[in-house]
Design a protein around this motif. Structure first.
Motif, PDB file in Angstrom:
ATOM      1  N   ILE A  85      25.411  94.556  59.794  1.00 14.00           N
ATOM      2  CA  ILE A  85      25.518  95.491  58.670  1.00 14.00           C
ATOM      3  C   ILE A  85      24.624  95.037  57.514  1.00 14.00           C
ATOM      4  CG2 ILE A  85      27.085  96.453  56.931  1.00 14.00           C
ATOM      5  CD1 ILE A  85      29.334  96.200  59.045  1.00 14.00           C
ATOM      6  N   PHE A  86      23.682  95.888  57.147  1.00 11.24           N
ATOM      7  CA  PHE A  86      22.936  95.692  55.900  1.00 11.24           C
ATOM      8  C   PHE A  86      23.769  96.323  54.797  1.00 11.24           C
ATOM      9  CE2 PHE A  86      19.577  95.430  59.050  1.00 11.24           C
ATOM     10  CZ  PHE A  86      18.774  94.418  58.547  1.00 11.24           C
ATOM     11  N   PHE A  87      23.902  95.586  53.679  1.00 17.51           N
ATOM     12  CA  PHE A  87      24.838  96.042  52.656  1.00 17.51           C
ATOM     13  C   PHE A  87      24.137  96.051  51.285  1.00 17.51           C
ATOM     14  CE2 PHE A  87      28.532  95.926  49.929  1.00 17.51           C
ATOM     15  CZ  PHE A  87      29.405  96.770  50.588  1.00 17.51           C
ATOM     16  N   GLY A  88      23.842  97.238  50.775  1.00 14.21           N
ATOM     17  CA  GLY A  88      22.999  97.342  49.579  1.00 14.21           C
ATOM     18  C   GLY A  88      23.707  97.932  48.367  1.00 14.21           C
ATOM     19  N   TYR A  89      23.328  97.451  47.191  1.00 14.95           N
ATOM     20  CA  TYR A  89      23.977  97.887  45.940  1.00 14.95           C
ATOM     21  C   TYR A  89      23.108  97.476  44.755  1.00 14.95           C
ATOM     22  CZ  TYR A  89      25.083  92.983  46.308  1.00 14.95           C
ATOM     23  OH  TYR A  89      24.946  91.632  46.473  1.00 14.95           O
ATOM     24  N   PRO A  90      23.253  98.146  43.626  1.00 17.40           N
ATOM     25  CA  PRO A  90      22.620  97.657  42.398  1.00 17.40           C
ATOM     26  C   PRO A  90      23.556  96.679  41.690  1.00 17.40           C
ATOM     27  CG  PRO A  90      23.611  99.803  42.010  1.00 17.40           C
ATOM     28  CD  PRO A  90      23.910  99.450  43.450  1.00 17.40           C
ATOM     29  N   PRO A 116      23.334  91.218  52.870  1.00 13.70           N
ATOM     30  CA  PRO A 116      23.368  91.904  51.586  1.00 13.70           C
ATOM     31  C   PRO A 116      21.969  92.015  50.963  1.00 13.70           C
ATOM     32  CG  PRO A 116      24.921  90.051  51.639  1.00 13.70           C
ATOM     33  CD  PRO A 116      23.979  89.903  52.797  1.00 13.70           C
ATOM     34  N   PHE A 117      21.737  93.131  50.293  1.00 11.26           N
ATOM     35  CA  PHE A 117      20.500  93.275  49.507  1.00 11.26           C
ATOM     36  C   PHE A 117      20.849  94.041  48.242  1.00 11.26           C
ATOM     37  CE2 PHE A 117      19.490  97.787  50.424  1.00 11.26           C
ATOM     38  CZ  PHE A 117      20.264  98.022  51.563  1.00 11.26           C
ATOM     39  N   ASN A 118      20.156  93.711  47.163  1.00 12.64           N
ATOM     40  CA  ASN A 118      20.464  94.429  45.929  1.00 12.64           C
ATOM     41  C   ASN A 118      19.234  94.600  45.054  1.00 12.64           C
ATOM     42  OD1 ASN A 118      21.275  91.356  45.006  1.00 12.64           O
ATOM     43  ND2 ASN A 118      20.591  92.529  43.252  1.00 12.64           N
ATOM     44  N   THR A 119      19.324  95.537  44.131  1.00 11.07           N
ATOM     45  CA  THR A 119      18.296  95.652  43.097  1.00 11.07           C
ATOM     46  C   THR A 119      18.950  95.427  41.742  1.00 11.07           C
ATOM     47  OG1 THR A 119      18.482  98.055  42.795  1.00 11.07           O
ATOM     48  CG2 THR A 119      16.959  97.289  44.501  1.00 11.07           C
ATOM     49  N   GLY A 143      20.487  86.229  55.270  1.00  9.64           N
ATOM     50  CA  GLY A 143      19.454  86.832  54.426  1.00  9.64           C
ATOM     51  C   GLY A 143      19.447  86.378  52.987  1.00  9.64           C
ATOM     52  N   ASP A 144      20.326  85.409  52.641  1.00 10.75           N
ATOM     53  CA  ASP A 144      20.306  84.774  51.317  1.00 10.75           C
ATOM     54  C   ASP A 144      20.469  85.725  50.131  1.00 10.75           C
ATOM     55  OD1 ASP A 144      19.936  82.265  52.469  1.00 10.75           O
ATOM     56  OD2 ASP A 144      17.767  82.583  52.619  1.00 10.75           O
ATOM     57  N   GLY A 145      21.189  86.800  50.300  1.00 13.95           N
ATOM     58  CA  GLY A 145      21.417  87.697  49.149  1.00 13.95           C
ATOM     59  C   GLY A 145      20.115  88.242  48.592  1.00 13.95           C
TER      60      GLY A 145
END
Ligand SMILES: Cc1cc2nc3c(=O)[nH]c(=O)nc-3n(C[C@H](O)[C@H](O)[C@H](O)COP(=O)(O)O)c2cc1C
Length: 174
Positions: A85-90, A116-119, A143-145
């Motif tokens: 699961i790729f999990f994205g949020y600002p 997790p990935f974020n902007t 993926g180290d956040g």
């Protein structure tokens, strides 16, 4: 059916440093991941969507954070069918948006590989990778956040960076 899922929240409308946009910064990254992995996707859309202006949105988000609100969102996805699961949020107020907490608390991420990935606009991942670790017991975070400045996510450089990150995670994409 794909065993990889991209879950994300992203706010369209007026935002910091980018003007008024139809597609949010995090959503651009999420769409790039979907395009490059053929993953399924689920967008967390609040039942009461956030206001169009930046100023109003930060006020609503701040009030929600102070009251530990758990805003409802539209529909849902059964994550038991997915391994990765790729999990994205600002980043909102140095934290996950409260509607993202609503989603996480309704699901069991144990045994899943979560990336997790974020902007953001300066806060990096603001410690949210650690927050996710505690909110998703048993999940295997990879993926180290990953984080990126929101305005850069809208450029070629940003798309290149997310692809570089993805390339390092190929072994987990199923
Ligand atoms: C309510 C709100 C709070 C924010 N708080 C922060 C913050 O604490 N730190 C930060 O670096 N950026 C903050 N930002 C900027 C967003 O993280 C940034 O613009 C992000 O790329 C927005 O992604 P989106 O277009 O996918 O919603 C905030 C933006 C909003 C609307």
């Amino acid at each position: 059916m794909s065993k990889t899922l991209v879950i994300y929240f992203s706010h369209e409308g007026e935002n910091y440093n980018v003007g008024t946009v139809e597609v949010g910064n995090t959503e651009l990254l999420a769409k790039e991941i979907v395009a490059k992995t053929s993953a399924d996707e689920f967008k967390i859309v609040p039942e009461n969507n956030y206001p169009g202006t930046y100023q109003e949105t930060i006020e609503v988000a701040s009030a929600e954070q102070k009251s530990s609100a758990r805003p409802k969102y539209i529909g849902d996805v059964d994550i038991t069918n997915y391994d990765t699961i790729f999990f994205g949020y600002p980043i909102w107020w140095e934290d996950l948006p409260m509607v993202v907490y609503s989603f996480i608390e309704k699901h069991n991420f144990s045994g899943k590989v979560v990336m997790p990935f974020n902007t953001h606009e300066g806060s990096g991942n603001a410690g949210t990778n650690e927050t996710l670790k505690s909110l998703m017991p048993g999940a295997i975070l990879k993926g180290d956040g990953f984080n990126m400045t929101g305005s850069i996510a809208r450029t070629e450089e940003g798309i290149k960076k997310i692809n570089n990150w993805l390339d390092g995670l190929r072994e987990f994409i199923v």
